[in-house]
Motif scaffolding. Structure first.
Motif, short mmCIF file in Angstrom:
data_model
loop_
_atom_site.label_atom_id
_atom_site.label_comp_id
_atom_site.label_asym_id
_atom_site.label_seq_id
_atom_site.Cartn_x
_atom_site.Cartn_y
_atom_site.Cartn_z
N GLU A 1 105.13 43.81 34.04
CA GLU A 1 104.12 43.15 34.86
C GLU A 1 102.73 43.57 34.45
OE1 GLU A 1 104.39 46.08 38.72
OE2 GLU A 1 105.90 44.53 38.48
N ASN A 2 102.58 44.79 33.94
CA ASN A 2 101.27 45.25 33.49
C ASN A 2 100.80 44.51 32.23
OD1 ASN A 2 100.98 47.04 35.59
ND2 ASN A 2 101.96 48.71 34.49
N HIS A 3 101.74 44.09 31.39
CA HIS A 3 101.38 43.28 30.23
C HIS A 3 100.82 41.92 30.68
CE1 HIS A 3 103.95 46.17 28.03
NE2 HIS A 3 103.09 45.93 27.05
N LEU A 4 101.44 41.34 31.71
CA LEU A 4 100.93 40.08 32.25
C LEU A 4 99.53 40.27 32.82
CD1 LEU A 4 101.18 37.13 33.25
CD2 LEU A 4 102.29 38.04 35.30
N VAL A 5 99.33 41.33 33.58
CA VAL A 5 98.01 41.60 34.17
C VAL A 5 96.96 41.77 33.08
CG1 VAL A 5 96.70 43.30 35.51
CG2 VAL A 5 98.93 42.53 36.32
N SER A 6 97.31 42.48 32.02
CA SER A 6 96.39 42.67 30.91
C SER A 6 96.09 41.35 30.22
CB SER A 6 96.98 43.67 29.92
OG SER A 6 96.12 43.85 28.83
N TRP A 7 97.12 40.53 30.01
CA TRP A 7 96.94 39.23 29.36
C TRP A 7 96.01 38.34 30.19
CZ3 TRP A 7 97.95 34.06 30.31
CH2 TRP A 7 97.89 33.22 29.19
N LEU A 8 96.10 38.44 31.51
CA LEU A 8 95.23 37.66 32.39
C LEU A 8 93.82 38.24 32.49
CD1 LEU A 8 97.72 36.95 35.32
CD2 LEU A 8 96.81 35.28 33.69
N LYS A 9 93.57 39.35 31.80
CA LYS A 9 92.28 40.05 31.81
C LYS A 9 91.93 40.56 33.21
CE LYS A 9 91.23 39.01 27.49
NZ LYS A 9 92.05 39.71 26.55
N LEU A 10 92.94 41.00 33.94
CA LEU A 10 92.73 41.56 35.27
C LEU A 10 92.85 43.08 35.26
CD1 LEU A 10 94.63 38.95 37.44
CD2 LEU A 10 92.17 39.33 37.36
N ALA A 11 93.18 43.65 34.11
CA ALA A 11 93.24 45.11 33.98
C ALA A 11 91.86 45.62 33.61
CB ALA A 11 94.26 45.50 32.90
N PRO A 12 91.53 46.84 34.05
CA PRO A 12 90.23 47.40 33.66
C PRO A 12 90.12 47.50 32.14
CG PRO A 12 91.27 48.76 35.33
CD PRO A 12 92.28 47.75 34.90
N ASN A 13 88.94 47.19 31.60
CA ASN A 13 88.72 47.22 30.16
C ASN A 13 87.89 48.46 29.83
OD1 ASN A 13 88.65 46.47 27.50
ND2 ASN A 13 86.81 45.22 27.76
N ARG A 14 88.59 49.55 29.68
CA ARG A 14 87.91 50.82 29.43
C ARG A 14 88.26 51.34 28.05
NH1 ARG A 14 89.39 53.36 35.16
NH2 ARG A 14 87.80 52.28 36.36
N GLY A 15 87.27 51.83 27.36
CA GLY A 15 87.50 52.50 26.09
C GLY A 15 87.47 54.00 26.33
N VAL A 16 88.63 54.65 26.25
CA VAL A 16 88.70 56.08 26.49
C VAL A 16 89.16 56.76 25.22
CG1 VAL A 16 89.80 57.88 27.87
CG2 VAL A 16 89.27 55.69 28.92
N SER A 17 88.47 57.83 24.84
CA SER A 17 88.86 58.61 23.68
C SER A 17 88.76 60.09 24.04
CB SER A 17 87.94 58.29 22.49
OG SER A 17 88.26 59.11 21.40
N GLY A 18 89.85 60.79 23.92
CA GLY A 18 89.86 62.21 24.23
C GLY A 18 89.59 62.48 25.70
N GLY A 19 90.00 61.54 26.57
CA GLY A 19 89.79 61.71 27.99
C GLY A 19 88.38 61.39 28.45
N LEU B 1 85.25 58.59 28.80
CA LEU B 1 84.96 57.16 28.84
C LEU B 1 83.88 56.83 27.82
CD1 LEU B 1 85.53 54.48 30.36
CD2 LEU B 1 83.62 55.06 31.84
N ILE B 2 84.24 56.03 26.83
CA ILE B 2 83.31 55.65 25.77
C ILE B 2 82.53 54.39 26.18
CG2 ILE B 2 83.11 54.95 23.36
CD1 ILE B 2 84.28 57.61 23.29
#
Length: 180
Positions: free
Chosen positions: A57-75, A77-78
């Motif tokens: 279900e999380n893949h569907l949410v991501s595909w719908l662009k309803l998941a947060p779009n965060r770039g995280v590297s090494g813990g 937030l970039i």
């Protein structure tokens, strides 16, 4: 040009869209609070009823662009970008989520709680993602939605808050006692 009134009209008994969508989906998605026939029709017409395209279900949410779009590297937030979405299903789910504000249901209580913590825009996006997850579960597992009521949400929230306070007190070497 023909006059619009000269076209034959269909009676509601000729075409019951809700029962037809229930037949197609195998489950009545309109039982979810805030979700109407047009939301379900948009979802089914755009995505169909076969959810095997998305592993979870999380893949569907991501595909719908309803998941947060965060770039995280090494813990850390970039970046945190906002993406404009031109997706009919996403917009239909957002509208369904925003209609929960005055609902005296479990989902309505959840929306109001999220709105108080996150603000209206993030709460609508979070509830739209939750509705997408409910659709996924109902379509893949044939689950039926049963509303537990706003009181159940408040009871669970109070329990979570109590456990959190107990953990914090224990970390500081204290113990909570109930008031007499």
């Amino acid at each position: 040009h023909r006059d619009l009134h000269s076209f034959p009209t269909r009676r509601s008994s000729d075409l019951d869209l809700r029962s037809e969508l229930t037949r197609i989906c195998g489950v009545d998605l309109t039982t979810i609070n805030g979700v109407d026939v047009m939301t379900v029709q948009t979802f089914v017409s755009e995505l169909g009823t076969d959810m095997t395209r998305w592993r979870t279900e999380n893949h569907l949410v991501s595909w719908l662009k309803l998941a947060p779009n965060r770039g995280v590297s090494g813990g850390k937030l970039i970046k945190h970008e906002r993406i404009k979405v031109k997706n009919r299903v996403t917009e239909a789910l957002r509208m369904a989520a925003s209609s929960l504000e005055h609902s005296e249901s479990y989902l309505g209580a959840r929306y109001r709680y999220l709105k108080s913590r996150l603000g209206p825009k993030k709460a609508i996006k979070a509830m739209a993602a939750h509705l997408a997850r409910l659709f996924y579960r109902m379509l893949t597992h044939g689950q039926v939605w049963v509303d537990r009521g706003a009181q159940e949400h408040e009871r669970k929230r109070a329990e979570r808050e109590k456990r959190s306070l107990e953990r914090k007190a224990a970390d500081l070497g204290f113990r909570l006692e109930p008031a007499a």
